[in-house]
Every structure is written in structure tokens, then in C-alpha cells.
Design a protein around this motif. Structure first.
Motif, PDB file in Angstrom:
ATOM      1  N   ASP A  15     -41.645  10.128  19.100  1.00 14.48           N
ATOM      2  CA  ASP A  15     -43.156   9.309  18.917  1.00 14.48           C
ATOM      3  C   ASP A  15     -43.843  10.382  18.695  1.00 14.48           C
ATOM      4  N   CYS A  16     -44.593  10.410  17.487  1.00 14.58           N
ATOM      5  CA  CYS A  16     -45.511  11.438  16.964  1.00 14.58           C
ATOM      6  C   CYS A  16     -46.948  11.333  17.984  1.00 14.58           C
ATOM      7  N   ASN A  17     -46.854  10.125  18.468  1.00 17.41           N
ATOM      8  CA  ASN A  17     -48.141   9.977  19.544  1.00 17.41           C
ATOM      9  C   ASN A  17     -47.953  10.709  20.932  1.00 17.41           C
TER      10      ASN A  17
ATOM     11  N   ALA B 192     -53.816   9.366  16.574  1.00 20.40           N
ATOM     12  CA  ALA B 192     -53.330  10.238  17.572  1.00 20.40           C
ATOM     13  C   ALA B 192     -52.067  11.012  16.761  1.00 20.40           C
ATOM     14  N   THR B 193     -51.350  10.265  16.097  1.00 16.23           N
ATOM     15  CA  THR B 193     -50.307  11.137  15.265  1.00 16.23           C
ATOM     16  C   THR B 193     -50.727  12.442  14.397  1.00 16.23           C
ATOM     17  N   LEU B 194     -51.734  11.992  13.764  1.00 14.05           N
ATOM     18  CA  LEU B 194     -52.337  13.142  12.750  1.00 14.05           C
ATOM     19  C   LEU B 194     -52.899  14.244  13.671  1.00 14.05           C
TER      20      LEU B 194
ATOM     21  N   ASN C 187     -40.536   0.976  12.844  1.00 21.80           N
ATOM     22  CA  ASN C 187     -40.467  -0.172  11.831  1.00 21.80           C
ATOM     23  C   ASN C 187     -39.476   0.412  10.740  1.00 21.80           C
ATOM     24  N   SER C 188     -38.193   0.661  11.313  1.00 20.45           N
ATOM     25  CA  SER C 188     -37.028   1.133  10.503  1.00 20.45           C
ATOM     26  C   SER C 188     -35.788   1.201  11.407  1.00 20.45           C
ATOM     27  N   ASN C 189     -34.684   1.329  10.702  1.00 23.03           N
ATOM     28  CA  ASN C 189     -33.648   1.466  11.542  1.00 23.03           C
ATOM     29  C   ASN C 189     -32.696   2.829  11.226  1.00 23.03           C
TER      30      ASN C 189
ATOM     31  N   ILE D  59     -36.389  14.670  10.049  1.00 24.34           N
ATOM     32  CA  ILE D  59     -37.040  13.679  10.137  1.00 24.34           C
ATOM     33  C   ILE D  59     -37.527  13.361  11.523  1.00 24.34           C
ATOM     34  N   ILE D  60     -38.607  12.819  11.963  1.00 22.35           N
ATOM     35  CA  ILE D  60     -38.831  12.267  13.069  1.00 22.35           C
ATOM     36  C   ILE D  60     -39.311  10.977  12.887  1.00 22.35           C
ATOM     37  N   ASP D  61     -38.752  10.081  13.820  1.00 22.44           N
ATOM     38  CA  ASP D  61     -39.256   8.555  13.441  1.00 22.44           C
ATOM     39  C   ASP D  61     -39.071   7.882  14.890  1.00 22.44           C
ATOM     40  N   ASN D  62     -39.760   6.940  15.354  1.00 19.25           N
ATOM     41  CA  ASN D  62     -39.569   6.239  16.528  1.00 19.25           C
ATOM     42  C   ASN D  62     -38.739   4.968  16.192  1.00 19.25           C
TER      43      ASN D  62
ATOM     44  N   SER E  46     -50.179  10.656   3.815  1.00 23.66           N
ATOM     45  CA  SER E  46     -50.125   9.491   2.886  1.00 23.66           C
ATOM     46  C   SER E  46     -51.488   8.602   3.301  1.00 23.66           C
ATOM     47  N   SER E  47     -52.430   8.558   2.204  1.00 25.63           N
ATOM     48  CA  SER E  47     -53.580   7.850   2.203  1.00 25.63           C
ATOM     49  C   SER E  47     -53.262   6.409   1.336  1.00 25.63           C
ATOM     50  N   SER E  48     -54.287   5.830   0.952  1.00 24.01           N
ATOM     51  CA  SER E  48     -54.144   4.487   0.345  1.00 24.01           C
ATOM     52  C   SER E  48     -55.377   4.603  -0.522  1.00 24.01           C
TER      53      SER E  48
ATOM     54  N   ASN F 176     -49.985   0.736  -5.255  1.00 22.73           N
ATOM     55  CA  ASN F 176     -48.978  -0.342  -4.410  1.00 22.73           C
ATOM     56  C   ASN F 176     -47.358   0.268  -4.733  1.00 22.73           C
ATOM     57  N   PRO F 177     -46.867   0.699  -3.946  1.00 22.52           N
ATOM     58  CA  PRO F 177     -45.500   1.220  -3.884  1.00 22.52           C
ATOM     59  C   PRO F 177     -44.549  -0.078  -4.007  1.00 22.52           C
ATOM     60  N   ILE F 178     -43.782   0.026  -4.728  1.00 20.48           N
ATOM     61  CA  ILE F 178     -42.676  -1.149  -4.765  1.00 20.48           C
ATOM     62  C   ILE F 178     -41.483  -0.599  -5.389  1.00 20.48           C
TER      63      ILE F 178
ATOM     64  N   THR G 131     -37.551   7.641   8.215  1.00 16.62           N
ATOM     65  CA  THR G 131     -36.674   6.528   8.070  1.00 16.62           C
ATOM     66  C   THR G 131     -37.318   5.400   7.424  1.00 16.62           C
ATOM     67  N   GLY G 132     -38.451   5.355   7.380  1.00 15.39           N
ATOM     68  CA  GLY G 132     -39.271   4.132   6.781  1.00 15.39           C
ATOM     69  C   GLY G 132     -39.225   4.295   5.242  1.00 15.39           C
ATOM     70  N   TYR G 133     -39.856   3.264   4.657  1.00 17.29           N
ATOM     71  CA  TYR G 133     -39.819   3.001   3.304  1.00 17.29           C
ATOM     72  C   TYR G 133     -39.901   4.195   2.364  1.00 17.29           C
TER      73      TYR G 133
HETATM   74  P1  NAD Z   1     -42.959   2.205   6.999  1.00 21.20           P
HETATM   75  O1  NAD Z   1     -43.342   1.405   7.882  1.00 21.20           O
HETATM   76  O2  NAD Z   1     -41.746   1.683   6.197  1.00 21.20           O
HETATM   77  O3  NAD Z   1     -42.570   3.742   7.501  1.00 21.20           O
HETATM   78  C1  NAD Z   1     -43.254   4.217   8.655  1.00 21.20           C
HETATM   79  C2  NAD Z   1     -42.313   4.752   9.509  1.00 21.20           C
HETATM   80  O4  NAD Z   1     -43.124   5.419  10.549  1.00 21.20           O
HETATM   81  C3  NAD Z   1     -41.436   3.912  10.186  1.00 21.20           C
HETATM   82  O5  NAD Z   1     -40.271   4.083  10.043  1.00 21.20           O
HETATM   83  C4  NAD Z   1     -41.667   3.803  11.738  1.00 21.20           C
HETATM   84  O6  NAD Z   1     -40.770   3.560  12.495  1.00 21.20           O
HETATM   85  C5  NAD Z   1     -42.227   5.207  11.710  1.00 21.20           C
HETATM   86  N1  NAD Z   1     -43.524   5.240  12.742  1.00 21.20           N
HETATM   87  C6  NAD Z   1     -44.408   4.509  12.806  1.00 21.20           C
HETATM   88  N2  NAD Z   1     -45.147   5.071  13.916  1.00 21.20           N
HETATM   89  C7  NAD Z   1     -44.498   6.138  14.391  1.00 21.20           C
HETATM   90  C8  NAD Z   1     -44.843   7.065  15.584  1.00 21.20           C
HETATM   91  N3  NAD Z   1     -45.821   7.086  16.349  1.00 21.20           N
HETATM   92  N4  NAD Z   1     -43.879   8.214  15.775  1.00 21.20           N
HETATM   93  C9  NAD Z   1     -42.811   8.119  15.072  1.00 21.20           C
HETATM   94  N5  NAD Z   1     -42.635   7.509  13.832  1.00 21.20           N
HETATM   95  C10 NAD Z   1     -43.341   6.250  13.610  1.00 21.20           C
HETATM   96  O7  NAD Z   1     -44.108   2.234   5.941  1.00 21.20           O
HETATM   97  P2  NAD Z   1     -43.897   3.004   4.590  1.00 21.20           P
HETATM   98  O8  NAD Z   1     -44.322   1.905   3.543  1.00 21.20           O
HETATM   99  O9  NAD Z   1     -43.119   3.985   4.139  1.00 21.20           O
HETATM  100  O10 NAD Z   1     -45.404   3.632   4.797  1.00 21.20           O
HETATM  101  C11 NAD Z   1     -45.527   5.085   4.852  1.00 21.20           C
HETATM  102  C12 NAD Z   1     -46.868   5.665   4.946  1.00 21.20           C
HETATM  103  O11 NAD Z   1     -47.649   5.454   3.417  1.00 21.20           O
HETATM  104  C13 NAD Z   1     -47.728   4.863   5.930  1.00 21.20           C
HETATM  105  O12 NAD Z   1     -48.768   6.037   6.447  1.00 21.20           O
HETATM  106  C14 NAD Z   1     -48.531   3.839   5.198  1.00 21.20           C
HETATM  107  O13 NAD Z   1     -49.770   3.596   5.842  1.00 21.20           O
HETATM  108  C15 NAD Z   1     -48.836   4.682   3.978  1.00 21.20           C
HETATM  109  N6  NAD Z   1     -49.105   3.684   2.653  1.00 21.20           N
HETATM  110  C16 NAD Z   1     -48.135   2.926   2.401  1.00 21.20           C
HETATM  111  C17 NAD Z   1     -48.455   1.747   1.611  1.00 21.20           C
HETATM  112  C18 NAD Z   1     -47.595   0.823   1.291  1.00 21.20           C
HETATM  113  O14 NAD Z   1     -47.782  -0.249   0.494  1.00 21.20           O
HETATM  114  N7  NAD Z   1     -46.177   0.747   1.623  1.00 21.20           N
HETATM  115  C19 NAD Z   1     -49.507   2.043   0.746  1.00 21.20           C
HETATM  116  C20 NAD Z   1     -50.366   3.193   1.063  1.00 21.20           C
HETATM  117  C21 NAD Z   1     -50.268   3.908   2.026  1.00 21.20           C
END
Ligand code: NAD
Ligand code: UFG
Length: 340
Positions: free
Chosen positions: A60-62, A105-107, A37-39, A31-34, A125-127, A182-184, A11-13
Motif C-alpha cells: 500500500d503506497c499509503n 498520502a500516496t504521493l 481495484n485490480s487483480n 510494480i506496486i499495487d494493493n 497522473s492528473s486529469s 478520457n482514456p478508453i 496492475t490497474g487499467y
Molecule cells: P485503476 O483503478 O484501474 O488503477 C489504479 C491502481 O492503483 C489499481 O490497480 C489499484 O488497486 C491501485 N491502488 C489504489 N490505491 C493504492 C494504494 N494506496 N497503494 C497501492 N495501489 C493502489 O485506475 P486507472 O484508470 O488506471 O487510473 C490510473 C491513474 O490515472 C489514477 O491516478 C487516476 O486518477 C488517473 N486518471 C484516470 C482517468 C481515467 O479515466 N481512467 C482519467 C484521468 C486520470
């Protein structure tokens, strides 16, 4: 039957945009999400775009027991895309243990459970942060990994090593590591986008909030860098282009048996754009001014980095396509749809 994919942080970006592309490509998405950082309303957006509401598991993936329950209740998951992580660079300096625990821990939990539940591969997802300040641009995947400048960046480096070591140990899983630049932007439907909580740390959400009058003024962090206009240069990649690369990576990882067990790709456009150029591109695309001032440099910023995306172009057959003005329009449309 559709292949079933687990999207952690879905549910994240980036996860929500990728869920849309996976569904549109015919995959079944869990989808799993805690929701840290999203709704949950993001699921409405995904459903409005695709006509399909993905299975959602709040967990929680942790917590390995949450994951075990998820895999048991949703048998037949073939692949994972692991977006779940904490991602604020500044916060990671203040709260390093939160970052090491959450991101690592998630990974580890996912990798640990994959063989037992028959999951074949994981996209990670790396960077580009793993490259630090490049010695030369554009930068390709063979460039050296530099010491991390933040705990967040370090979690990405360590995560890459964890995956590499696990696969080298003979674990029966494959992985594709994607290094995002840089994702936008936002989905062109205007139904999903980036939802920063609090004051945005990243440039584009700050720009659109300043343009909308939510913030009085954008501060450009430095105009005295060794770049043509003095502001920093990045490789800004449209989030939908980025999402599509995940679908291609998943297909390659799951459907082919002639690929390496672990592969790494840069995901960028190959073009460097400065902060001031991006502000100008926003104005050109939307007609809206961004009030801004020049401020001091931000500690830890890279001066210039942009991708050599040739490997992804040639091996994955993927290329960034969305032009910057379209990306800016989508970012603005999304901002305008949000409550002030
Ligand atoms: P985001 O915060 O929008 O999405 C991450 C989602 O993971 C959120 O919905 C959050 O609630 C959830 N989450 C976090 N910890 C969790 C857990 N323990 N268990 C379950 N859910 C959990 O971030 P994003 O921008 O979508 O980034 C996604 C991935 O891409 C991340 O790994 C981030 O490090 C990586 N990344 C992002 C960018 C960027 O600029 N956005 C750049 C490089 C890499
Ligand atoms: N910037 C400003 N003003 C702001 C915000 C940013 O001038 O208010 C500038 C920064 O100084 C930088 C550029 O805009 O030059 C981009 O900054 P972002 O914070 O948007 O992005 P970063 O390149 O610093 O880092 C982002 C993510 C990291 C990720 C990295 C590479 O925040 O998590 O991209 O993918 F690792």
C-alpha cells in the motif's frame, strides 16, 4: 543496464498498459499495487504480451514502510510513474477522507522517499478535470484551474500543487504532470483492458457491457446540452496511445538535463466526440448495437471539453494515433474476453 522504473498502481487499467510499453521500450518494471481495484492475473496478461513478468510487490503506497521496504529490496529505481489512486468521482463525494488520504498520502510518501533512494523523477497522473468547464475549447495547459467539483478532482489539483511546492523548495527531483482527457479502449492483443468492479461509472465500459447484454440499456445522460447533437462532448484517447506518452515522458525526465524540473502536458487527441457519436462509432466499428435511452443529465457533468495537445505534440514529439474505430474494436474484443 536497463533503467528501473517503479509503476505504482501498475496492475490497474492505465498502469498495466504503461507497464507493457515500458517493457517493450527496454525498461525494467517494478510494480506496486494493493489490488484494491485490480487483480493479480493482470500480470499474466503483461507477461503474455511482452514475454516479461514484471517484479510485483503487493503493498500500500499509503504505508510508507511498505514503500521503504520496496525501495530497499529493489535498489536502483530511477523513476516512478504514480498511477495509484482512487478514481471514482461519485464515490469521492460519499467518502472524501478515503480519497484525500489515499490519493494525497500516496504521493507525499513517494516524494518523501525519492531523494533518499536516489529516485530522479516522478510522472504523475492528473486529469483534465482540473480545468472544470472550459471557457473555450480546445483547452491548453495555460487555461485557468477552476474550483474542483468533487473531492476526487480536488485531489488532482492539490497533488499538482504538492509536486510544484516540493520542487520549488529545492528537492532534487523532477516531475512531469500528465493531464489525461478520457482514456478508453484496451490493448490490441485482447490480453489486458479495463476491469470495472461493479456497475461501471464510465461511458465505454458501460457501453460494452450493454452491448454484451450484461446491462439492459445504456442511459445517455442528457441530450439537451448546447452541443450539435445535445449530448456531452469529450476527448476520448486510446489507452495505448496514452501509455506510450508515459514512456516518452520518462525518457525526457530521466535522460535530459536541459528540461525544466516540472512540466505539464495535456494528453488528448484534440478532437471532441459526443456521447451519441461514440455510440455510432461503436456500431460502425463492430456491427453491434448498443441499446440505449436518453435520460436526465448527470449532476456535475462538464458540457464539452477537448484538448489542445499541441504542447505534447511538439515538445514530447507524441501524438495520439489509434483511430476511434480501432479503439472501439479493441474495447469490444476485451469485453468479449471477460466472463459474463
Ligand atoms: P485503476 O483503478 O484501474 O488503477 C489504479 C491502481 O492503483 C489499481 O490497480 C489499484 O488497486 C491501485 N491502488 C489504489 N490505491 C493504492 C494504494 N494506496 N497503494 C497501492 N495501489 C493502489 O485506475 P486507472 O484508470 O488506471 O487510473 C490510473 C491513474 O490515472 C489514477 O491516478 C487516476 O486518477 C488517473 N486518471 C484516470 C482517468 C481515467 O479515466 N481512467 C482519467 C484521468 C486520470
Ligand atoms: N455517460 C453517459 N452514460 C453513462 C456514463 C457516461 O451518458 O452511463 C456520459 C457522461 O455524461 C459524459 C461522458 O459519457 O458526458 C463521459 O463520461 P465518463 O464518466 O466516462 O467520463 P467523465 O468525462 O465524466 O470523467 C472521466 C473520469 C474522471 C476524469 C475525467 C477526465 O471518470 O475521473 O474523465 O479525465 F477526471
Amino acid at each position: 543496464m536497463a533503467q528501473k522504473i517503479l509503476v505504482t498502481g501498475g496492475t490497474g487499467y492505465i498502469g498495466s498498459h504503461t507497464a507493457v510499453e515500458l517493457i517493450e521500450a527496454g525498461y525494467e518494471v517494478v510494480i506496486i499495487d494493493n489490488l484494491s481495484n485490480s487483480n493479480i492475473e493482470v500480470l499474466d496478461g503483461i507477461e503474455a504480451i511482452t514475454g516479461v513478468r514484471p517484479v510485483f510487490f503487493k503493498g500500500d503506497c499509503n504505508n510508507i514502510e511498505d514503500l521503504r521496504r520496496l525501495f530497499t529490496e529493489n535498489p536502483g529505481i530511477e523513476g516512478i510513474i504514480n498511477f495509484a489512486a482512487s478514481k471514482a468521482v461519485g464515490e469521492s463525494v460519499q467518502k472524501p477522507l478515503l480519497y484525500y488520504r489515499n490519493n494525497l498520502a500516496t504521493l507525499i510518501n513517494l516524494l518523501d522517499l525519492m531523494p533518499g533512494f536516489g529516485v530522479k523523477g516522478i510522472v504523475f497522473s492528473s486529469s483534465c478535470t482540473v480545468y472544470g468547464e472550459p471557457d473555450k475549447n480546445p483547452i491548453d495547459e495555460t487555461a485557468p484551474i477552476k474550483p474542483a467539483t468533487s473531492p476526487y478532482g480536488n485531489t488532482k489539483q492539490i497533488s499538482e500543487e504538492i509536486i510544484t511546492d516540493y520542487i520549488a523548495s529545492g528537492a532534487p527531483v523532477k516531475s512531469i504532470i500528465l493531464r489525461y482527457f478520457n482514456p478508453i479502449g484496451a490493448h490490441p492483443s485482447g490480453k489486458i483492458g479495463e476491469l470495472p468492479i461493479g456497475v461501471p461509472g464510465n461511458l465505454v465500459p458501460y457501453m460494452t457491457q450493454a452491448a454484451a447484454g450484461i446491462r439492459p440499456m445504456l442511459t445517455v445522460f442528457g441530450d439537451d446540452y448546447n452541443t450539435p447533437d445535445g449530448s456531452c462532448i469529450r476527448d476520448y484517447i486510446d489507452v495505448v496511445d496514452l501509455a506510450k506518452a508515459h514512456v516518452i515522458a520518462m525518457r525526457r525526465m530521466l535522460d535530459r538535463n536541459d528540461t525544466d524540473a516540472i512540466e505539464i502536458f495535456n494528453l488528448g487527441t484534440g478532437c471532441g466526440v459526443s456521447v451519441l457519436e461514440l455510440i455510432a462509432a461503436f456500431k460502425k466499428a463492430t456491427g453491434v448495437d448498443i441499446p440505449y435511452k436518453i435520460g436526465p443529465r448527470r449532476a456535475g457533468d462538464i458540457e464539452k471539453i477537448w484538448a489542445d495537445p499541441k504542447k505534447a505534440n511538439e515538445v514530447l514529439g507524441w501524438k495520439a494515433k489509434v483511430p476511434i474505430d480501432r479503439t472501439m474494436k479493441n474495447a469490444w474484443q476485451w469485453q468479449c474476453s471477460l466472463p459474463k
